[in-house]
Design a protein around this motif. Structure first.
Motif, short mmCIF file in Angstrom:
data_model
loop_
_atom_site.label_atom_id
_atom_site.label_comp_id
_atom_site.label_asym_id
_atom_site.label_seq_id
_atom_site.Cartn_x
_atom_site.Cartn_y
_atom_site.Cartn_z
N GLU A 144 0.83 -1.21 0.00
CA GLU A 144 0.00 0.00 0.00
C GLU A 144 0.87 1.26 0.00
OE1 GLU A 144 -3.29 0.40 -0.49
OE2 GLU A 144 -3.26 -1.76 -0.84
N GLY A 145 1.97 1.23 0.76
CA GLY A 145 2.88 2.38 0.80
C GLY A 145 3.48 2.68 -0.57
N PHE A 146 3.85 1.63 -1.29
CA PHE A 146 4.40 1.83 -2.63
C PHE A 146 3.33 2.34 -3.58
CE2 PHE A 146 5.26 0.28 -6.94
CZ PHE A 146 6.39 1.05 -7.20
N LYS A 147 2.12 1.82 -3.48
CA LYS A 147 1.02 2.31 -4.33
C LYS A 147 0.83 3.81 -4.14
CE LYS A 147 -1.75 -1.90 -4.49
NZ LYS A 147 -2.99 -2.54 -4.04
N LYS A 148 0.85 4.24 -2.87
CA LYS A 148 0.66 5.65 -2.56
C LYS A 148 1.80 6.50 -3.15
CE LYS A 148 0.24 8.86 1.27
NZ LYS A 148 0.42 9.08 2.69
N ALA A 149 3.05 6.05 -2.94
CA ALA A 149 4.20 6.79 -3.48
C ALA A 149 4.16 6.84 -5.00
CB ALA A 149 5.51 6.14 -3.00
N HIS A 150 3.76 5.77 -5.63
CA HIS A 150 3.69 5.70 -7.09
C HIS A 150 2.62 6.65 -7.62
CE1 HIS A 150 3.28 3.99 -11.14
NE2 HIS A 150 4.48 3.47 -10.94
N ARG A 151 1.45 6.67 -6.94
CA ARG A 151 0.37 7.58 -7.34
C ARG A 151 0.80 9.04 -7.20
NH1 ARG A 151 -3.15 4.70 -3.73
NH2 ARG A 151 -3.69 2.78 -4.78
N GLU A 152 1.48 9.35 -6.06
CA GLU A 152 1.93 10.73 -5.83
C GLU A 152 2.97 11.17 -6.86
OE1 GLU A 152 3.27 10.76 -1.77
OE2 GLU A 152 1.24 10.67 -0.97
N THR A 153 3.87 10.27 -7.24
CA THR A 153 4.94 10.60 -8.17
C THR A 153 4.47 10.63 -9.62
OG1 THR A 153 6.52 9.58 -6.66
CG2 THR A 153 7.28 9.99 -8.91
N PHE A 154 3.67 9.64 -10.00
CA PHE A 154 3.32 9.48 -11.42
C PHE A 154 1.85 9.72 -11.74
CE2 PHE A 154 6.95 6.67 -10.57
CZ PHE A 154 7.88 7.31 -11.36
N GLY A 155 1.00 9.81 -10.72
CA GLY A 155 -0.41 10.07 -10.95
C GLY A 155 -1.21 8.86 -11.40
N VAL A 156 -0.60 7.67 -11.36
CA VAL A 156 -1.30 6.44 -11.75
C VAL A 156 -0.94 5.32 -10.79
CG1 VAL A 156 -1.42 7.01 -14.21
CG2 VAL A 156 0.56 5.76 -13.34
N ASP A 157 -1.76 4.27 -10.81
CA ASP A 157 -1.45 3.10 -9.98
C ASP A 157 -0.25 2.36 -10.55
OD1 ASP A 157 -3.42 3.39 -8.07
OD2 ASP A 157 -4.90 2.21 -9.17
N PRO A 158 0.52 1.68 -9.70
CA PRO A 158 1.67 0.89 -10.18
C PRO A 158 1.18 -0.37 -10.89
CG PRO A 158 1.38 0.54 -7.85
CD PRO A 158 0.39 1.60 -8.25
N PRO A 159 2.08 -1.04 -11.59
CA PRO A 159 1.69 -2.31 -12.22
C PRO A 159 1.35 -3.35 -11.16
CG PRO A 159 4.05 -1.92 -12.43
CD PRO A 159 3.47 -0.69 -11.82
N LYS A 160 0.54 -4.31 -11.54
CA LYS A 160 0.16 -5.39 -10.61
C LYS A 160 1.25 -6.46 -10.58
CE LYS A 160 -4.77 -4.69 -10.89
NZ LYS A 160 -4.78 -3.59 -10.05
N GLY A 161 1.23 -7.28 -9.55
CA GLY A 161 2.20 -8.37 -9.43
C GLY A 161 3.41 -7.97 -8.61
N ASN A 162 4.42 -8.83 -8.62
CA ASN A 162 5.65 -8.57 -7.88
C ASN A 162 6.49 -7.53 -8.59
OD1 ASN A 162 4.95 -10.44 -5.99
ND2 ASN A 162 6.28 -12.03 -6.73
N ILE A 163 7.15 -6.71 -7.80
CA ILE A 163 8.04 -5.68 -8.36
C ILE A 163 9.43 -5.84 -7.77
CG2 ILE A 163 6.22 -4.02 -8.90
CD1 ILE A 163 6.99 -2.54 -6.34
N PRO A 164 10.47 -5.38 -8.47
CA PRO A 164 11.83 -5.53 -7.96
C PRO A 164 12.23 -4.39 -7.03
CG PRO A 164 11.87 -4.71 -10.20
CD PRO A 164 10.43 -4.93 -9.85
#
Length: 194
Positions: A144-164
């Motif tokens: 959830e923290g990464f989703k929030k940071a991604h939305r704040e930085t890029f204005g969209v949700d991050p990709p689904k699944g595992n991320i590096p």
């Protein structure tokens, strides 16, 4: 290393000891001595097994739960509470996102809580013999923290699944060292109450 929810299936059991009280006291003293002697020499995963036994002999359900989570992974019991602070499991991580800027990517700095079993962390440190200043890529679910940071930085949700996530080996060593201190404190508190 892939972190998957439910990767380690270990039941959290609380066992009453059927030993006479004098045997329990003797075994607790022996375990305290062994753990204190081994903290600087043995693998932490082996020490945790003894610490779990010590917590069971002391009938400390919260400490049993905490130590089992350290040994087998925190993902399996997300709803439970712990008797110990788990801040030592939070590491500094980076995530590199492809963008249209000059460098071709943007780096997000992020705090990641690693709930994987301690033996997996030890295996990464010891089996691969990676110097502390090197980085490691761990693939983990989007938080959830990464989703929030991604939305704040890029204005969209991050990709689904595992991320590096990019993590320095020194961050993993910090987890081991801080957990050793917490186990030492636990053993000392049992020693004083016995």
């Amino acid at each position: 290393v892939n972190i998957k929810e439910g990767q380690v299936k270990v039941e959290n059991h609380y066992h009453e000891s059927n030993l006479p009280e004098e045997n329990i006291i003797d075994e607790k003293k022996q375990l305290i001595k062994e753990i204190n002697n081994e903290l600087s020499k043995e693998k932490l995963s082996n020490i945790l097994i003894k610490a779990i036994r010590l917590a069971r002999l002391s009938k400390s359900k919260k400490d049993i739960f905490w130590l089992e989570n350290e040994a087998y992974g925190f993902e399996r019991n997300k709803k439970e509470t712990h008797s110990r602070n788990t801040d030592h499991r939070v590491v500094n991580a980076e995530i590199q996102i492809a963008t249209a800027n000059e460098s071709g990517y943007t780096t997000l700095k992020y705090k990641l809580a690693l709930g994987i079993p301690i033996y997996e962390i030890e295996d990464i440190i010891t089996n691969y013999n990676i110097p502390p200043h090197y980085e490691l890529i761990l693939r983990a679910p989007v938080t959830e923290g990464f989703k929030k940071a991604h939305r704040e930085t890029f204005g969209v949700d991050p990709p689904k699944g595992n991320i590096p996530y990019i993590i320095r080996i020194s961050e993993l060593k910090k987890i081991i060292n801080e957990l050793k201190l917490k186990i030492s404190d636990f053993v000392n508190s049992i020693s004083k109450s016995s």
